[in-house]
Design an enzyme around this catalytic site. Structure first.
Site, short mmCIF file in Angstrom:
data_model
loop_
_atom_site.label_atom_id
_atom_site.label_comp_id
_atom_site.label_asym_id
_atom_site.label_seq_id
_atom_site.Cartn_x
_atom_site.Cartn_y
_atom_site.Cartn_z
N ASP A 1 0.45 -1.12 0.24
CA ASP A 1 0.19 -0.11 -0.35
C ASP A 1 1.15 1.17 0.55
OD1 ASP A 1 -2.63 -0.86 -0.08
OD2 ASP A 1 -2.35 -1.34 2.34
C1 GLC Z 1 -1.48 -3.47 5.49
C2 GLC Z 1 -3.19 -4.19 4.46
C3 GLC Z 1 -3.04 -4.75 3.21
C4 GLC Z 1 -1.68 -4.60 2.53
C5 GLC Z 1 0.06 -4.67 3.86
C6 GLC Z 1 0.96 -4.26 2.84
O1 GLC Z 1 -2.16 -4.92 6.12
O2 GLC Z 1 -3.74 -4.18 5.87
O3 GLC Z 1 -3.99 -4.66 3.20
O4 GLC Z 1 -1.72 -5.11 1.22
O5 GLC Z 1 -0.23 -3.97 4.45
O6 GLC Z 1 1.26 -2.50 3.05
#
Ligand code: GLC
Length: 803
Positions: free
Chosen positions: A494
């Protein structure tokens, strides 16, 4: 320093010192009614959406010694006043003679001894989901009879959890409580926000006579709240004030004189906290659980639910910590993530509109597929309803209103506003469901797309299969300069938010994996044309990945809009990313020598004894051009932290390559049970996976955060069962293809599959890591290692010899 131990026989973790480095929690009930209980008796309870219908006020950020949501006081007459203490340790913090918190399956039991009084409180939501029960037993451990008073307390929040924190006038003006006294001297306290008075009231009551009550926090703490939760002044008077709060901070406190308890004798008190349309509507629940035998039966029923749930897969291997994780704690955590998504934990505050994440919940279904395929299917169906006609998915949604949004991408006005991976995860989820159940009819189910017309009606609908194929087509046509999928706002990570025009190698591989799943499906259904078409897509992406993304010793991770790589030896920070190496193996795009070298790069550059880092080196300073990742200091979270969700992908990739000892090493080093002796550094619950551990660039290397709600649960479960032990559902049966440490003599697995039970014994006489030499089923040799489906059910003996 240890704070507790595993009791595998009772399927509990037992905390023996309440002063753990953070609160350690346990889940009770479900998202429909429930929440979590911490190991010092505090509880955050909601009915439905934690943002919109919260019952107890539990503020995670306050110090551990604080009152949080609920507690229980006991008191003994002493001189002119009373000795008041909590059997939960918090909030009175008296010295304890004994303390144990049993973290069980759906219940928490706190047993303690203070001042000669032994208490045992079992806290749970019964399977009917009607209320939170506390079954309190008080025993006189001294030589003389004592009079004991028990005062359970709840503190309410406004149901709109965020408003409670942002408005200190409207909220207290609306909060009210009424008392209902019955002929038997029992009291039900009703609490509500004025506007909800006629439709939802919280109720708090017990099964014993109540001599007085309090609903106003100010009066309970006393001296205009210069009394405290640790020493409530009201508890120094014989009785509470019987105030029905007309405003302010509402609580519920019930005074019970348990009477004289002789040496060795016990008294039992049951409290109920719930929510109903009215007190009248709550009465059947209150009557039911005023009966001790009904409480006993509900706890037994809860136990039976977990027996049944866990019996779907049970393993016996030479590694006790692995057995305990795979048999109890890991599948239990998978149940929790499936249920609670990322809504509410000690770290996820559940205040906002995040709701359910498309990507997170798609992956969560993979962890419960064997145990509750029907519920997984329903969730996949729900997820597909927020997929758009163009094949991409809305990033997150509220499951109650089905209102969806584009997540954090809305923060970057200029876009892009899609996440390149979301829709592809649903393909993995749907295919896992089909392989587990054989229920191909699911593919024909009609499901609307998310796009709505002016009246809010869906513009178009399509079959489940149509949804999956539109996901593929979206990625196929949404590519950048190298033919790799456009990154969108982000992919699985993210926090890497490059400007429009960037490309993602991760999404390329997830697309590859999703294509392999659909090709296997079409091969099974005999649709050769579709299988061929998708095979063409697959080959095209494989070429693009191998032509453009090999950096010499590993795969790069992204291209920025100018076509420059991230995750390359050319970069100062973010030179090598774990997902850039594991996923080309998972997609089958990397094979042979390249696959080996990519995985060796993980071992060499990214592995630590505490887990595999997500990338290295960390970015050191905020940089808009790479986005959120650079908001963390080096070593934290996605910026060079040990982001556990990605570790099982490396385990799986190593198992695919036949490297059993490496797969097992990676698996074991993050097994939370292995952290039990390192808690002062690690800090979190040793019975569940957390989301992140600080990496070796950080001064607090080894410190974990964000326990419970992480995709780590579903993927570690798959890594353990499907890839190390090698038991995988296939369209035509159950594949057994283990990849284990050579030192193991063998192991056994008992697994339900399509109505039959498979009792699998694996022997490893030649001490290999991978390879199956012989398989027999019910005493007869079979070809290959896929055990057939047994339409007639029954238990079948499967013997596997590795070699
Ligand atoms: C958090 C989010 C997930 C994402 C991860 C890496 O765990 O819930 O959706 O893939 O971060 O950024």
């Amino acid at each position: 320093m240890q704070y507790g131990y595993f009791d595998d026989e009772r399927r509990e973790y037992v905390i023996t010192d309440p002063r753990t480095p953070t609160k350690w929690i346990n889940y009770v009930g479900t998202l429909a009614f429930g929440g979590f209980v911490d190991h010092t008796g505090g509880a955050l309870i909601c009915k439905g959406d934690p943002a919109l219908n919260r019952i107890t006020k539990y503020i995670q950020q306050m110090p551990a010694s604080d009152f949080k949501g609920t507690t229980l006081y006991l008191r003994l007459k002493e001189g002119d006043g009373y000795r008041v203490f909590s059997p939960y340790f918090v909030p009175t913090l008296d010295p304890f003679d004994f303390y144990q918190c049993h973290v069980g399956l759906g219940y928490t039991r706190i047993a303690s001894a203070f001042y000669g009084i032994r208490s045992e409180v079992t806290i749970f939501v019964p399977p009917d989901g009607s209320c939170l029960l506390r079954d309190i037993r008080i025993t006189n451990g001294g030589d003389e009879a004592v009079e004991v008073d028990a005062i359970p307390v709840v503190e309410y929040t406004h149901p709109q959890a965020l408003t409670q924190l942002t408005n200190a006038d409207w909220v207290p003006q609306t909060m009210q409580s009424d008392a209902y006294r019955g002929e038997d001297e029992r009291v039900i306290l009703a609490q509500y926000a004025f506007m909800h008075k006629e439709k939802r009231v919280n109720f708090f009551t017990s099964n014993r006579p109540v001599s007085s009550f309090e609903a106003d926090r100010r009066r309970f703490l006393g001296a205009n709240e210069y009394g405290s939760w640790a020493r409530p002044l009201a508890l120094q008077a014989p009785e509470l004030s019987d105030t029905e709060a007309r405003r302010g901070d509402n609580i519920g406190a019930l005074m019970h004189h348990l009477g004289e308890i002789g040496p060795g004798e016990s008294a039992r008190l049951i409290t109920m906290l719930g929510q109903a349309e009215s007190i009248e509507a709550a009465r059947p629940t209150i009557e039911r659980y005023s009966d001790e035998s009904k409480v006993d039966a509900a706890l037994a029923e809860l136990g039976a639910f977990w027996d049944e749930y866990l019996s779907a897969v049970q393993v016996e291997t030479p590694d006790r910590a692995l057995n305990s994780m795979l048999n109890v704690h890991n599948p239990r955590q998978c149940h929790t993530t499936k249920n609670w998504s990322r809504y509410l934990s000690y770290y996820q505050l559940g205040l906002g509109a995040r709701g359910i994440g498309f990507r997170d919940s798609s992956q969560d279904t993979l962890g419960v597929m064997t145990h509750m395929p029907g519920e997984a299917r329903d969730l996949i169906h729900t997820l597909l309803r927020v997929q758009k006609r163009d094949g991409s998915a809305m990033h997150q949604f509220n499951p109650m209103s089905m209102e969806a949004n584009e997540g954090d991408s809305r923060e970057r006005e200029e876009g892009p506003h899609f996440y390149s991976d979301d829709h592809l995860w649903a393909i993995l989820a749907a295919c896992a469901y089909l392989k587990e159940t054989g229920d191909l009819a699911f593919l024909d189910e009609t499901i609307p797309y998310y796009d709505k017309d002016r009246d809010g009606e869906p513009i178009e609908e399509g079959s489940a299969l149509d949804h999956l194929l539109r996901g593929i087509e979206f990625t196929r046509r949404t590519v950048g300069a190298h033919g790799l999928p456009s990154l969108g706002y982000a992919d699985w990570n993210d926090t890497v938010n490059l400007y429009e025009g960037a490309e993602s190698l991760f999404t390329a591989n997830l697309y590859g994996r999703a294509l392999l799943e659909l090709i296997a499906l079409f091969n099974h259904t005999g649709d050769a044309a579709s299988a061929d078409r998708l095979r063409g897509y697959y080959e095209g992406m494989r070429e693009a990945v191998n032509e453009h993304c090999w950096d010499g010793a590993w795969y790069i991770r992204y291209f920025d809009p100018e076509g420059k790589p991230l995750g390359s030896k050319q970069n100062a920070a973010g030179q090598v990313f774990t997902n850039g190496q594991s996923w080309p193996v998972l997609s089958g795009f990397a094979t042979g020598e390249r696959a080996r070298r990519a995985l060796d790069a993980v071992y060499e550059h990214l592995n630590t004894a505490k887990g595999i880092k997500l990338s290295t080196p960390g970015y050191n300073g905020y940089d808009l051009a790479v986005g959120g990742i650079s908001s963390y200091p080096p070593g934290a979270k996605e910026n060079g932290g040990i982001f556990l969700h990605t570790n099982p992908w490396v385990v799986i990739a190593e198992a695919m390559m036949g490297n059993g000892s490496r797969a097992y090493e990676y698996y074991s080093q993050i097994n939370p049970a292995a952290k039990n002796d390192l808690i002062d550094e690690y800090e979190l619950e040793p019975y569940v996976y957390p989301q992140n551990i600080l990496g070796d660039e950080h001064p607090l290397f080894g410190l974990a955060r964000n326990s419970w709600l992480s995709g780590t649960a579903a993927w570690m479960y798959q890594a353990g069962i499907e890839w190390i032990l090698g038991v995988q559902a296939r369209y035509d049966g159950l594949l057994i293809d283990p990849c284990i440490p050579a030192g193991w003599d063998g192991f056994s697995v008992r697994r339900r599959f399509r109505g039959a039970t498979y009792a699998i014994e694996v022997r490893n006489p030649k001490h290999v890591e991978k390879g199956v030499a012989a398989v027999s089923v019910d005493g007869s040799r079979i070809e290959g290692s896929v055990i057939p489906v047994f339409a007639e059910g029954g238990t079948h003996r499967v013997e596997v010899v590795m070699g």
